[in-house]
Design a protein around this motif. Structure first.
Motif, PDB file in Angstrom:
ATOM      1  N   ARG A  65       0.941  -1.317   0.024  1.00 37.30           N
ATOM      2  CA  ARG A  65      -0.044   0.039  -0.059  1.00 37.30           C
ATOM      3  C   ARG A  65       0.871   1.332   0.083  1.00 37.30           C
ATOM      4  NH1 ARG A  65      -1.910   3.355   4.234  1.00 37.30           N
ATOM      5  NH2 ARG A  65      -1.000   1.946   5.626  1.00 37.30           N
ATOM      6  N   ILE A  66       1.903   1.085   0.692  1.00 32.21           N
ATOM      7  CA  ILE A  66       2.522   2.449   0.842  1.00 32.21           C
ATOM      8  C   ILE A  66       3.803   2.663   0.033  1.00 32.21           C
ATOM      9  CG2 ILE A  66       2.138   2.727   3.329  1.00 32.21           C
ATOM     10  CD1 ILE A  66       4.878   1.538   4.130  1.00 32.21           C
ATOM     11  N   ALA A  67       4.510   1.637  -0.631  1.00 30.77           N
ATOM     12  CA  ALA A  67       5.546   1.705  -1.374  1.00 30.77           C
ATOM     13  C   ALA A  67       5.286   0.782  -2.893  1.00 30.77           C
ATOM     14  CB  ALA A  67       6.768   1.170  -0.816  1.00 30.77           C
ATOM     15  N   ARG A  69       5.064  -2.385  -3.247  1.00 29.25           N
ATOM     16  CA  ARG A  69       5.876  -3.587  -3.265  1.00 29.25           C
ATOM     17  C   ARG A  69       5.420  -4.587  -2.536  1.00 29.25           C
ATOM     18  NH1 ARG A  69      12.104  -1.789  -2.455  1.00 29.25           N
ATOM     19  NH2 ARG A  69      12.311  -4.031  -1.774  1.00 29.25           N
ATOM     20  N   ALA A  70       5.455  -5.695  -2.927  1.00 27.60           N
ATOM     21  CA  ALA A  70       4.890  -7.024  -2.347  1.00 27.60           C
ATOM     22  C   ALA A  70       5.767  -7.572  -1.213  1.00 27.60           C
ATOM     23  CB  ALA A  70       4.546  -8.120  -3.022  1.00 27.60           C
ATOM     24  N   ASP A  71       6.889  -6.927  -1.016  1.00 23.32           N
ATOM     25  CA  ASP A  71       7.491  -7.423   0.136  1.00 23.32           C
ATOM     26  C   ASP A  71       6.992  -7.259   1.721  1.00 23.32           C
ATOM     27  OD1 ASP A  71      10.566  -7.584  -1.356  1.00 23.32           O
ATOM     28  OD2 ASP A  71       9.586  -5.832  -1.934  1.00 23.32           O
ATOM     29  N   SER A  72       7.217  -8.190   2.522  1.00 21.21           N
ATOM     30  CA  SER A  72       6.941  -7.937   3.977  1.00 21.21           C
ATOM     31  C   SER A  72       8.083  -7.281   4.737  1.00 21.21           C
ATOM     32  CB  SER A  72       6.612  -9.574   4.650  1.00 21.21           C
ATOM     33  OG  SER A  72       5.439  -9.973   4.007  1.00 21.21           O
ATOM     34  N   ILE A  73       7.696  -6.506   5.495  1.00 18.85           N
ATOM     35  CA  ILE A  73       8.709  -5.924   6.268  1.00 18.85           C
ATOM     36  C   ILE A  73       9.813  -6.692   7.004  1.00 18.85           C
ATOM     37  CG2 ILE A  73       9.230  -4.446   8.236  1.00 18.85           C
ATOM     38  CD1 ILE A  73       6.902  -2.837   7.490  1.00 18.85           C
ATOM     39  N   VAL A  74       9.209  -7.711   7.459  1.00 21.10           N
ATOM     40  CA  VAL A  74       9.964  -8.955   8.000  1.00 21.10           C
ATOM     41  C   VAL A  74      11.104  -9.630   7.313  1.00 21.10           C
ATOM     42  CG1 VAL A  74       8.464 -10.820   8.147  1.00 21.10           C
ATOM     43  CG2 VAL A  74       9.998 -10.724  10.155  1.00 21.10           C
ATOM     44  N   GLU A  75      10.770  -9.425   6.210  1.00 29.27           N
ATOM     45  CA  GLU A  75      11.694 -10.091   4.864  1.00 29.27           C
ATOM     46  C   GLU A  75      12.934  -9.376   4.676  1.00 29.27           C
ATOM     47  OE1 GLU A  75       8.269 -12.848   2.869  1.00 29.27           O
ATOM     48  OE2 GLU A  75       8.860 -11.085   1.955  1.00 29.27           O
ATOM     49  N   LEU A  76      12.855  -8.104   4.836  1.00 31.99           N
ATOM     50  CA  LEU A  76      13.997  -7.306   4.484  1.00 31.99           C
ATOM     51  C   LEU A  76      14.759  -6.830   5.616  1.00 31.99           C
ATOM     52  CD1 LEU A  76      11.998  -5.046   2.136  1.00 31.99           C
ATOM     53  CD2 LEU A  76      13.113  -7.078   1.472  1.00 31.99           C
ATOM     54  N   THR A  77      15.949  -6.515   5.500  1.00 33.73           N
ATOM     55  CA  THR A  77      17.028  -5.892   6.464  1.00 33.73           C
ATOM     56  C   THR A  77      16.694  -4.545   6.579  1.00 33.73           C
ATOM     57  OG1 THR A  77      18.485  -5.480   4.996  1.00 33.73           O
ATOM     58  CG2 THR A  77      18.731  -7.557   5.660  1.00 33.73           C
ATOM     59  N   ALA A  78      17.246  -4.155   7.687  1.00 31.23           N
ATOM     60  CA  ALA A  78      16.996  -2.803   8.047  1.00 31.23           C
ATOM     61  C   ALA A  78      17.599  -1.935   6.878  1.00 31.23           C
ATOM     62  CB  ALA A  78      17.499  -2.414   9.392  1.00 31.23           C
ATOM     63  N   ALA A  79      18.485  -2.193   6.412  1.00 34.20           N
ATOM     64  CA  ALA A  79      19.371  -1.402   5.331  1.00 34.20           C
ATOM     65  C   ALA A  79      18.603  -1.464   4.194  1.00 34.20           C
ATOM     66  CB  ALA A  79      20.771  -2.111   5.121  1.00 34.20           C
ATOM     67  N   GLU A  80      17.904  -2.472   3.735  1.00 35.45           N
ATOM     68  CA  GLU A  80      17.069  -2.515   2.911  1.00 35.45           C
ATOM     69  C   GLU A  80      15.732  -1.529   3.017  1.00 35.45           C
ATOM     70  OE1 GLU A  80      17.971  -6.978   0.829  1.00 35.45           O
ATOM     71  OE2 GLU A  80      16.662  -6.839   2.693  1.00 35.45           O
ATOM     72  N   ASP A  82      15.769   1.005   4.925  1.00 33.45           N
ATOM     73  CA  ASP A  82      16.171   2.271   4.753  1.00 33.45           C
ATOM     74  C   ASP A  82      16.033   2.927   3.366  1.00 33.45           C
ATOM     75  OD1 ASP A  82      16.505   2.556   7.615  1.00 33.45           O
ATOM     76  OD2 ASP A  82      18.718   1.818   7.098  1.00 33.45           O
ATOM     77  N   ASP A  83      16.325   2.171   2.295  1.00 34.59           N
ATOM     78  CA  ASP A  83      16.341   2.547   0.877  1.00 34.59           C
ATOM     79  C   ASP A  83      14.950   2.572   0.221  1.00 34.59           C
ATOM     80  OD1 ASP A  83      19.025   3.110   1.055  1.00 34.59           O
ATOM     81  OD2 ASP A  83      19.552   0.951   0.370  1.00 34.59           O
ATOM     82  N   VAL A  84      13.922   1.976   0.998  1.00 34.99           N
ATOM     83  CA  VAL A  84      12.522   2.000   0.380  1.00 34.99           C
ATOM     84  C   VAL A  84      11.899   3.314   0.160  1.00 34.99           C
ATOM     85  CG1 VAL A  84      10.301   1.067   0.482  1.00 34.99           C
ATOM     86  CG2 VAL A  84      12.169  -0.216   0.860  1.00 34.99           C
ATOM     87  N   GLU A  85      11.719   3.701  -1.032  1.00 31.68           N
ATOM     88  CA  GLU A  85      11.002   5.175  -1.357  1.00 31.68           C
ATOM     89  C   GLU A  85       9.484   4.733  -1.335  1.00 31.68           C
ATOM     90  OE1 GLU A  85      12.315   6.938  -4.577  1.00 31.68           O
ATOM     91  OE2 GLU A  85      14.519   7.014  -4.108  1.00 31.68           O
ATOM     92  N   LEU A  86       8.659   5.798  -0.573  1.00 28.91           N
ATOM     93  CA  LEU A  86       7.225   5.605  -0.278  1.00 28.91           C
ATOM     94  C   LEU A  86       6.540   6.242  -1.329  1.00 28.91           C
ATOM     95  CD1 LEU A  86       7.035   5.954   3.499  1.00 28.91           C
ATOM     96  CD2 LEU A  86       7.320   3.931   2.085  1.00 28.91           C
ATOM     97  N   ILE A  87       5.513   5.683  -1.752  1.00 27.56           N
ATOM     98  CA  ILE A  87       4.650   6.304  -2.867  1.00 27.56           C
ATOM     99  C   ILE A  87       4.343   7.998  -2.768  1.00 27.56           C
ATOM    100  CG2 ILE A  87       2.339   6.467  -4.215  1.00 27.56           C
ATOM    101  CD1 ILE A  87       2.337   3.080  -3.603  1.00 27.56           C
ATOM    102  N   ALA A  88       3.911   8.199  -1.495  1.00 22.69           N
ATOM    103  CA  ALA A  88       3.668   9.463  -1.276  1.00 22.69           C
ATOM    104  C   ALA A  88       4.878  10.309  -0.717  1.00 22.69           C
ATOM    105  CB  ALA A  88       2.473   9.617  -0.064  1.00 22.69           C
ATOM    106  N   GLY A  89       6.045   9.813  -0.854  1.00 21.32           N
ATOM    107  CA  GLY A  89       7.011  10.515  -0.411  1.00 21.32           C
ATOM    108  C   GLY A  89       7.759  10.167   0.903  1.00 21.32           C
ATOM    109  N   PRO A  93      10.738   5.261   8.795  1.00 19.73           N
ATOM    110  CA  PRO A  93      11.726   5.739   9.907  1.00 19.73           C
ATOM    111  C   PRO A  93      12.128   4.515  10.889  1.00 19.73           C
ATOM    112  CG  PRO A  93       9.606   6.626  10.476  1.00 19.73           C
ATOM    113  CD  PRO A  93       9.336   5.692   9.219  1.00 19.73           C
ATOM    114  N   ARG A  94      13.289   4.479  11.096  1.00 19.75           N
ATOM    115  CA  ARG A  94      13.352   3.384  12.394  1.00 19.75           C
ATOM    116  C   ARG A  94      12.663   4.028  13.560  1.00 19.75           C
ATOM    117  NH1 ARG A  94      19.197   0.781  11.553  1.00 19.75           N
ATOM    118  NH2 ARG A  94      19.388   0.636   9.518  1.00 19.75           N
ATOM    119  N   LEU A  95      12.188   3.154  14.515  1.00 14.99           N
ATOM    120  CA  LEU A  95      11.708   3.713  15.709  1.00 14.99           C
ATOM    121  C   LEU A  95      12.821   4.489  16.556  1.00 14.99           C
ATOM    122  CD1 LEU A  95       9.341   4.071  17.595  1.00 14.99           C
ATOM    123  CD2 LEU A  95      10.088   1.807  18.782  1.00 14.99           C
ATOM    124  N   GLU A  96      13.893   4.149  16.608  1.00 11.09           N
ATOM    125  CA  GLU A  96      15.140   4.787  17.226  1.00 11.09           C
ATOM    126  C   GLU A  96      15.212   6.094  16.881  1.00 11.09           C
ATOM    127  OE1 GLU A  96      19.738   4.033  17.887  1.00 11.09           O
ATOM    128  OE2 GLU A  96      18.884   2.618  16.653  1.00 11.09           O
TER     129      GLU A  96
END
Length: 257
Positions: A65-67, A69-80, A82-89, A93-96
């Motif tokens: 919905r937001i990007a 892409r069909a990927d699940s968040i739990v399937e991607l590393t934090a570094a990956e 970090d590089d995902v661009e969202l549809i609305a801009g 963000p990391r919670l930290e």
């Protein structure tokens, strides 16, 4: 906590996923910054964990919905992620990052999945975050696990706990409902209505306050509903329409002077 005397609190606007702003995605640092700039102190967000154990602010478990892409968040590393661009801009963000960039903000955090419970517990310990958060979940079992590992950390009620509290309207039951709540519970976070039936009534708010509990209502985006709820005495309005909410709250306060 619900073991304290009757609660009194100034009502506030809680920015749902940071609020909806032009040219900004929900649950992004920019959105939360915009809400904070308006004077919002409490933000609502959701968390999911990456493949390598990092918590990200995101409502959905996947990126469709937001990007787009069909990927699940739990399937991607934090570094990956970090590089995902969202549809609305913007980017997720990391919670930290959120806690570090907005030190004056407190966070109402919905733990969406069982596999995020352990990372959430570690996050609170590692970042000394207990005093800046309230943990939430629809799942009462998730909340029980969080409370057991994080005694004293504020939480809301899950669906089952809220239903038991609602039974307190019946004759012969105490104000807190059919079962006592954990001492970590400081807020009932509920919809205005459920399956067409009103949840937030004068009795519900009164019993919550007598039980030492705040009442937060989600997700309210109409000014008239906001006014009605504030007149009932609710303590928080969770909304996407942050500016509207602040305006209604200001008018309500002026009319009550």
């Amino acid at each position: 906590m619900n073991s304290q005397p009757e609660v009194t609190a100034d009502p506030e606007i809680i920015a749902h996923r940071g609020g909806l702003w032009p040219d900004m995605s929900e649950n992004t640092l920019d959105a939360f910054r915009a809400a904070a700039a308006m004077g919002v102190h409490w933000m609502e967000t959701d968390v999911h964990v990456s493949a390598d154990g990092v918590l990200f602010a995101a409502h959905d478990s996947d990126l469709q919905r937001i990007a787009g892409r069909a990927d699940s968040i739990v399937e991607l590393t934090a570094a990956e992620l970090d590089d995902v661009e969202l549809i609305a801009g913007g980017r997720l963000p990391r919670l930290e990052t959120l806690l570090g960039e907005l030190p004056g903000v407190e966070w109402n955090i919905d733990v969406k999945a069982a596999h995020s419970i352990g990372p959430m517990i570690r996050f609170v310990h590692n970042h000394d975050a207990a005093d800046r958060i309230r943990l939430a979940s629809f799942d009462s079992a998730t909340l029980r696990r969080l409370r057991a590992a994080l005694p004293g950390v504020r939480t809301s009620t899950g669906r089952a706990e809220t239903a038991l509290f609602a039974l307190g309207r019946l004759p012969g039951l105490p104000a807190h409902g059919a079962a006592p709540l954990a001492p970590e519970v400081d807020a009932l976070q509920v919809p205005e209505r459920f399956k067409g039936l009103p949840v937030v009534t004068a009795d519900f708010v009164d019993r919550a306050h007598r039980s030492g509990l705040l009442v937060h209502v989600w997700t309210v985006n109409e000014a008239e509903s906001m006014r009605s709820l504030l007149e009932l005495g609710v303590d928080g309005i969770v909304t996407d329409r942050v500016e509207m909410g602040l305006e209604v709250l200001a008018r309500t306060r002026r009319s009550g002077e």
